[in-house]
Design an enzyme around this catalytic site. Sequence first.
Site, mmCIF file in Angstrom:
data_model
loop_
_atom_site.group_PDB
_atom_site.id
_atom_site.type_symbol
_atom_site.label_atom_id
_atom_site.label_comp_id
_atom_site.label_asym_id
_atom_site.label_seq_id
_atom_site.Cartn_x
_atom_site.Cartn_y
_atom_site.Cartn_z
ATOM 1 N N CYS A 2 0.824 -1.211 0.000
ATOM 2 C CA CYS A 2 0.000 0.000 0.000
ATOM 3 C C CYS A 2 0.862 1.267 0.000
ATOM 4 O O CYS A 2 1.963 1.265 0.525
ATOM 5 C CB CYS A 2 -0.853 0.056 1.258
ATOM 6 S SG CYS A 2 -1.797 -1.420 1.569
ATOM 7 N N ARG A 27 5.003 -0.365 -6.467
ATOM 8 C CA ARG A 27 5.079 -1.128 -5.225
ATOM 9 C C ARG A 27 3.969 -2.168 -5.120
ATOM 10 O O ARG A 27 3.994 -2.995 -4.221
ATOM 11 C CB ARG A 27 5.033 -0.180 -4.030
ATOM 12 C CG ARG A 27 6.155 0.839 -4.072
ATOM 13 C CD ARG A 27 6.048 1.785 -2.933
ATOM 14 N NE ARG A 27 6.384 1.119 -1.687
ATOM 15 C CZ ARG A 27 7.596 1.091 -1.168
ATOM 16 N NH1 ARG A 27 8.561 1.699 -1.775
ATOM 17 N NH2 ARG A 27 7.840 0.469 -0.044
ATOM 18 N N TRP A 74 -3.332 -2.508 -1.213
ATOM 19 C CA TRP A 74 -3.033 -3.907 -1.559
ATOM 20 C C TRP A 74 -3.865 -4.720 -0.580
ATOM 21 O O TRP A 74 -3.608 -4.704 0.625
ATOM 22 C CB TRP A 74 -1.542 -4.160 -1.379
ATOM 23 C CG TRP A 74 -1.036 -5.430 -1.965
ATOM 24 C CD1 TRP A 74 -0.765 -5.680 -3.282
ATOM 25 C CD2 TRP A 74 -0.687 -6.621 -1.257
ATOM 26 N NE1 TRP A 74 -0.279 -6.949 -3.422
ATOM 27 C CE2 TRP A 74 -0.212 -7.543 -2.201
ATOM 28 C CE3 TRP A 74 -0.722 -6.999 0.090
ATOM 29 C CZ2 TRP A 74 0.216 -8.816 -1.863
ATOM 30 C CZ3 TRP A 74 -0.296 -8.261 0.428
ATOM 31 C CH2 TRP A 74 0.167 -9.155 -0.544
ATOM 32 N N ASN A 100 -1.838 2.165 5.896
ATOM 33 C CA ASN A 100 -1.046 0.993 5.499
ATOM 34 C C ASN A 100 -0.822 0.153 6.750
ATOM 35 O O ASN A 100 -0.623 0.711 7.822
ATOM 36 C CB ASN A 100 0.339 1.412 4.983
ATOM 37 C CG ASN A 100 0.272 2.138 3.663
ATOM 38 O OD1 ASN A 100 -0.777 2.203 3.037
ATOM 39 N ND2 ASN A 100 1.395 2.700 3.244
ATOM 40 N N GLY A 101 -0.808 -1.147 6.595
ATOM 41 C CA GLY A 101 -0.558 -2.011 7.751
ATOM 42 C C GLY A 101 -1.787 -2.837 8.077
ATOM 43 O O GLY A 101 -2.723 -2.935 7.280
ATOM 44 N N GLU A 496 17.241 -18.331 -7.255
ATOM 45 C CA GLU A 496 16.973 -16.958 -7.658
ATOM 46 C C GLU A 496 16.469 -16.907 -9.105
ATOM 47 O O GLU A 496 15.535 -16.156 -9.421
ATOM 48 C CB GLU A 496 18.245 -16.115 -7.468
ATOM 49 C CG GLU A 496 18.148 -14.663 -7.888
ATOM 50 C CD GLU A 496 17.064 -13.862 -7.177
ATOM 51 O OE1 GLU A 496 16.484 -14.339 -6.199
ATOM 52 O OE2 GLU A 496 16.785 -12.748 -7.643
ATOM 53 N N LYS A 500 12.860 -15.348 -10.154
ATOM 54 C CA LYS A 500 12.675 -14.307 -11.183
ATOM 55 C C LYS A 500 11.684 -14.802 -12.228
ATOM 56 O O LYS A 500 10.800 -14.075 -12.661
ATOM 57 C CB LYS A 500 13.995 -13.955 -11.880
ATOM 58 C CG LYS A 500 15.026 -13.173 -11.110
ATOM 59 C CD LYS A 500 14.657 -11.758 -10.770
ATOM 60 C CE LYS A 500 13.922 -11.655 -9.466
ATOM 61 N NZ LYS A 500 14.671 -11.574 -8.266
ATOM 62 N N GLU A 503 8.027 -15.000 -10.840
ATOM 63 C CA GLU A 503 7.495 -13.672 -10.502
ATOM 64 C C GLU A 503 6.990 -12.903 -11.710
ATOM 65 O O GLU A 503 5.928 -12.296 -11.653
ATOM 66 C CB GLU A 503 8.622 -12.815 -9.915
ATOM 67 C CG GLU A 503 8.739 -12.789 -8.454
ATOM 68 C CD GLU A 503 9.742 -11.753 -8.007
ATOM 69 O OE1 GLU A 503 9.353 -10.902 -7.223
ATOM 70 O OE2 GLU A 503 10.912 -11.786 -8.452
ATOM 71 N N HIS A 519 16.626 -37.498 -6.937
ATOM 72 C CA HIS A 519 15.863 -37.813 -5.717
ATOM 73 C C HIS A 519 14.392 -37.468 -5.888
ATOM 74 O O HIS A 519 13.666 -37.349 -4.903
ATOM 75 C CB HIS A 519 16.459 -37.072 -4.524
ATOM 76 C CG HIS A 519 17.858 -37.490 -4.211
ATOM 77 N ND1 HIS A 519 18.170 -38.731 -3.692
ATOM 78 C CD2 HIS A 519 19.049 -36.868 -4.408
ATOM 79 C CE1 HIS A 519 19.489 -38.831 -3.553
ATOM 80 N NE2 HIS A 519 20.038 -37.713 -4.000
ATOM 81 N N LYS A 619 6.373 -4.447 -4.151
ATOM 82 C CA LYS A 619 7.822 -4.252 -4.077
ATOM 83 C C LYS A 619 8.330 -4.461 -2.653
ATOM 84 O O LYS A 619 9.377 -5.046 -2.435
ATOM 85 C CB LYS A 619 8.182 -2.849 -4.574
ATOM 86 C CG LYS A 619 9.671 -2.533 -4.538
ATOM 87 C CD LYS A 619 10.460 -3.451 -5.460
ATOM 88 C CE LYS A 619 11.957 -3.218 -5.387
ATOM 89 N NZ LYS A 619 12.711 -4.350 -5.969
HETATM 90 O O1 M6R Z 1 13.164 -5.380 0.354
HETATM 91 P P1 M6R Z 1 13.619 -6.768 0.657
HETATM 92 O O2 M6R Z 1 14.957 -7.073 0.088
HETATM 93 O O3 M6R Z 1 13.553 -7.093 2.117
HETATM 94 O O4 M6R Z 1 12.573 -7.702 -0.080
HETATM 95 C C1 M6R Z 1 12.580 -9.078 0.128
HETATM 96 C C2 M6R Z 1 11.679 -9.771 -0.856
HETATM 97 O O5 M6R Z 1 10.354 -9.387 -0.693
HETATM 98 C C3 M6R Z 1 12.095 -9.483 -2.303
HETATM 99 O O6 M6R Z 1 13.413 -9.837 -2.536
HETATM 100 C C4 M6R Z 1 11.195 -10.254 -3.288
HETATM 101 O O7 M6R Z 1 11.399 -11.622 -3.172
HETATM 102 C C5 M6R Z 1 11.469 -9.761 -4.705
HETATM 103 N N1 M6R Z 1 10.244 -9.416 -5.350
HETATM 104 C C6 M6R Z 1 12.169 -10.762 -5.534
HETATM 105 O O8 M6R Z 1 12.371 -10.343 -6.833
#
Ligand code: M6R
Length: 624
Positions: A2, A27, A74, A100-101, A496, A500, A503, A519, A619
């Site tokens: 948010c 975000r 959000w 927010n929260g 990772e 990516k 996502e 396995h 974000k």
């Molecule tokens: O701001 P942060 O590094 O703490 O964020 C952690 C994760 O939310 C962040 O890395 C998320 O997994 C990304 N969207 C990955 O691309």
Amino acid sequence: MCGIVGYVGRSEAAPILLDGLRRLEYRGYDSAGVAIVDGDRVETRKCAGRIAELAKLMTARPPTGTYGISHTRWATHGKATDQNAHPHFDASGKLALVHNGVIENYQALKDELIQEGDNSFTSETDTEVLAHLVGKLYDASSGNGTSPVQTPKARLVNALRTALQQVIGTYGIALVHQDIPDFIVGARRGSPLVLGVGKEENFLASDVSAIVAYTRDAVYLNDFDVVAVERDKFEISSVAGEGSNYEVSKVEFTDEDIKKGDYPHYMLKEIFEQAGSVRDAMRGRLSPEECTAKLGGLNMTTAELRDVCRVVLTGCGTALHAGMIGEYILEQLAGIPTEIEYASEFRHRNTPMTRDTVVFAISQSGETADTLGAMRESKRKGYRSLGICNNVASTIARESDGGVYMHAGPEIGVAATKSFTSQVVILNLIGLLLGRMRHLSTSEGTQIIAALQSLPEQIEEVLNLSDQIKAIAKKYASASGMLFFGRQFNFPVALEGALKMKEITYLFAEGHPSAELKHGIIALVRPDLPSVFIAPDDAVFSKNVNNIEQVKARKGPVIAITSGEGAGRLAKLAEDIITVPKVPDFVSPILTVVPLQLLAYHLAVELGRDVDKPRNLAKSVTVE
Ligand code: M6R
């Protein structure tokens, strides 16, 4: 997650609030709204969906006025609907609030309000309950004949304080009241809020990027701060009604830094910024004379650093993956037992730790709720708790005992890219520093420094492969998903790469240590499911080759990321080979991850995905 933007000044609030929301768009959100006080009434426009929809509503019926608040939501409590979008009003309809929260005890508070006769709730949100509570307390303070009469401004601030004392949960809040001209109030606990200080105008925002086009003077509010904002002044106090310390600081970046430039997406821009961001992560921190790293921000004496006998790294998502590589780095370079823990698990797990354990919370935003929670738990237990953050004004940065900033510049794309490579660089710097106090010789230190200093140029070389990777992405555009495999330092890179991919393409993707194939995972291998092997020419290369053979024997297509002699040895095995420079294993992930970022990016573009704003994602994840 948010977003909040508030404005009070002499200009029309609507364009400023809308512009601020657009800057927070990256975000993640699923509805948006504004409330602007127009003369003697609050005008609100809000709707589910994109800010573009809100803009249409505002064009159709423009709200005018020089102070107001706005929000991107959000969804947490209740679906993403017009009704649930913020701002929310109190029972009188005069007070509008954005939040927010999460208000954890909202149901109990709501039941109490209903019992008292308040039946005017119109949404399913926790936020509306807070608006009703503040409004009730404000109305009740209008003069009962017993206490001294306060100004409406003081009454509103006090009503908010009293309400927040009853709240269990987290909040970043902004509110306006139609009877109190040119006045907005904000408060925070666990959800960031920044005050932008301008000339005859002031701002509130959940992230400074929303307001940096208007002012670079900012006050980063602390938890339990309440701020009363007018055109030409502001007052910061605590929820308990005491004074609060603050300083006005200069925002590190400018409006230009958060523009896309000629790139079609922020993600691509940030991938291409990595030679520079990696250089910035090392800038001034390498000492070739002493063959070590200098990390004054850790706030630890040489003796204290020498005494560290265990390191715990924690983070979420991409930061967690960087931490997983950090585990290999710190054990190899410094010989210190190191563990990586999911922040969400660590904070509740009650991990037994020895006295000389140091905890690093790794977070680009410095606001991730679980990582912050993990760091606070570690602090509560008395461990030295350090941060590896990009956002210098973030809560983790401010609450940690010290740390190392990434200096990667703003990362806008939801998919973390340059923050990952900066984190791995910093973990190498920490490994070098701690290692040189232990078993690393001067010549070993010199070799590590040379490996680090070569990275920016080597990243440029990998970035030059973008067109080759784009062609591979096109070729696999109809794949049903993708598997990622790697060993040792490159096992977290496989995780990772898969993160990516899922996502931003929404394809099914999994990462595993290569040896895990047989396995169970090998049952998935089939012609429409390519496997990406991160197999640089290193000590475990031959073992990766065995695993690639196993995939080939089952007709699985293979994309190999390799280096050195690897390309020759894989020529007959892999459909596609991407060759990166050969480097020592502790820096290898910084190069091998780049093709995976590009592969996910180009495939997402090929599939027509919204690369910078992938569905359901935010974000910065400021709720648990
Ligand atoms: O701001 P942060 O590094 O703490 O964020 C952690 C994760 O939310 C962040 O890395 C998320 O997994 C990304 N969207 C990955 O691309």
